[in-house]
Design an enzyme around this catalytic site. Structure first.
Site, short mmCIF file in Angstrom:
data_model
loop_
_atom_site.label_atom_id
_atom_site.label_comp_id
_atom_site.label_asym_id
_atom_site.label_seq_id
_atom_site.Cartn_x
_atom_site.Cartn_y
_atom_site.Cartn_z
N GLU A 1 -2.43 -4.34 -0.28
CA GLU A 1 -2.63 -5.01 1.00
C GLU A 1 -4.09 -4.99 1.44
OE1 GLU A 1 1.59 -4.02 3.19
OE2 GLU A 1 -0.05 -2.59 3.44
N ASP B 1 8.06 2.66 6.89
CA ASP B 1 6.83 1.88 7.04
C ASP B 1 6.76 0.66 6.14
OD1 ASP B 1 6.57 3.15 4.66
OD2 ASP B 1 4.62 4.05 5.07
#
Lengths: 356, 356
Positions: B68, B239
């Site tokens: 990411e 998460d």
């Protein structure tokens, strides 16, 4: 590091190619050979275009410029480039565009290369232009007009020479000093170099017209009557919203080739056209699934804006080229404790406090 | 560099904080003080939440993990973090999560800091949890249950100690070796440490329940009957999509606080709830525009997933902390020719070929 700190393991290190290393690498490999390797890798990657994730670039705009992240992946490697564009930077003696990039292993997420990309982007942009010209320029093209003689100009000339057989360049820039700089730099290149006083003079006898100007507005570097039958137009400088270089009429008369239509319709010359104006994706020409130039009288136009896959290709070339050389340094970028769950213990030990 | 190559100018260099430098910096500043500075800067930045660009993170998924890019900007500085998540990495002796980050000057686009962020992310995540607990935990909270004793556990304990006054931690992990590692690392921390044999034992007498497990699935670390009135739940490990730690019934009974709802509804515990389930944005509590804990019997839940602004805050703390120290090295990341338009000339001169 304190004496008590253990040395990081190999896994912690990422090869880093600095600007100085990149320059040494290019001289070691040779500029022509480097450009040819970049062109070959770009062709290979464009040929397998559909195996890449094609995420739009992520841009952060401000009143004075833009900062972009350009990621892509082929499922085995992941790459991204950080690049800014700040037209007013030159006033402060800074580069308009600077860049760096990274390759990572998709299987682990671990970076495997960090590299400067200001120079590398100039090289890959030139190699990309030459790849397009090799597929689109008229047979036997020997002369290129180079309009806009800034940081990219010499690289364009050298790539067209090394990859497409161009042997003469005709230079023009609104700033004569830029043209003189370019001509000086190319003096021993083997190219026949002519400094011109107008764009009209520059295009005389040229089969390839390259535009690469910096002005951030809708300019008209090539008017309709300047572009004759059979030429190839290599349009580099129309590369963001509101920044174009060609008269709309030139576009209307051309067969247009682009990297990634979704991006080019926003950033390229074709932002001037209807959103459904027909264009050909260059990767299809390279893969042999779409025609390139179809006749000697056709005007072909490569509407270049730069795409993430080209940066991925360039990083892969650098990764291969530095193997076994001294043109990189190991960068202690990744925390790599002996026990992955013991990050805190690694920190403790670095302070000289032995673990209990 | 060859003898003929001129030294890069100051503008070419970006301060780089390696893992070794980050560890030295933390020991130099002191872990408690570092955590407090991170918490203070996070609070300052959350208070001016609306001055930040909040771009969703850009994720590249593969069957084994994700890579990411997390960018943000406050209009003056731009920051991004590269972070991977590869749960199976530990099998190969690699970190599940590694990260690095960058700050740049929005006015020029030039990077001003490159830093490791594996350690820094652990520190900022712990500081963020402590900031939330300071606003949400019941008054006089002294004991924390720490369920999941992996790489993040000790940092959570130390941040809650340094910032919220916790003096006792009760550890539990499905892997007893992880608990023993954590207890060893905290032995001289000043915390009273109890290794527990079950989650139920760990939560006995605790006012703060922190969950931070690594299993990538919808697990139930805290069942409904384990969460009594008045506690604060600090949920770290839920998460990403498909990875949660709490029974839905716990969520239903809790007042839920999040960083950035658009992201948390996809990645956090609340992915289990209706998309319009009410949540409070933590920045509003910090800014004083929304209430935090409203009664002694309320269950508060910080559904933490990590947000780009926290990384921005952390990079700013590091940037300020290294000024005037030796805990960084200048990295030759940016090409900076004397004449910005003469990139080619810079390359030529580096090869020992004088410009004409």
């Amino acid at each position: 590091m304190t004496p008590a700190a253990p040395a990081p393991s190999d896994k912690a290190f990422v090869p880093f190619v600095s600007v100085a290393d990149m320059m040494r690498l290019v001289h070691h490999v040779g500029l022509d050979e480097m450009l040819r390797r970049l062109a070959a890798r770009i062709e290979d990657d464009f040929r397998r275009w559909q195996s890449f994730d094609k995420t739009p670039r992520v841009a952060a705009h401000s009143p004075v410029g833009v900062i972009e992240l350009m990621p892509t992946s082929d499922g085995e490697a992941y790459g991204f480039k950080y690049v800014n564009g700040h037209p007013r930077n030159t006033r402060a003696g800074l580069q308009t565009v600077t860049a760096f990039g990274l390759l990572a292993d998709v299987a682990t997420g671990y970076p495997v290369l960090l590299s400067e990309m200001t120079l590398l982007t100039a090289l890959r942009t030139a190699a990309m232009s030459a790849v397009a010209a090799r597929h689109l320029a008229p047979a036997g093209a020997r002369t290129m007009a180079m309009i806009g003689n800034g940081a990219q100009a010499e690289f364009q000339c050298r790539a067209m020479q090394a990859i497409c057989g161009i042997d003469a360049v005709r230079l023009y820039d609104i700033d004569r000093a830029a043209t003189e700089k370019c001509a000086r730099n190319l003096a021993d290149s083997g190219l026949s170099v002519t400094a011109c006083d107008s764009p009209e003079e520059a295009i005389e006898g040229a089969q390839i017209l390259t535009t690469c100007t910096a002005d951030k507005r809708n300019a008209t570097i090539l008017t309709d009557n300047m572009v004759g039958a059979g030429v190839h137009v290599n349009a580099i400088g129309g590369d963001c919203p509101g920044k174009t270089e060609l008269a709309t009429a030139v576009l209307q008369r051309s067969s247009i080739f682009v990297e990634y239509p979704e991006q080019t319709r926003i950033e390229g010359e074709i932002q001037q056209l209807d959103p459904d104006h027909p264009v050909t994706e260059l990767w299809q020409v390279i893969a042999g699934t779409a025609p390139g130039r179809r006749s000697a009288s056709e005007i072909t136009l490569f509407d270049s804006v730069g795409f993430a896959i080209e940066d991925f290709s360039a990083l892969q070339v650098v990764r291969a080229a530095i193997a076994g050389t001294a043109f990189y340094q190991p960068l202690d970028l990744l925390a790599d404790p002996d026990d992955p769950r013991d990050l805190y213990g690694m920190l403790r030990r670095a302070g000289g406090t032995p673990a209990a």
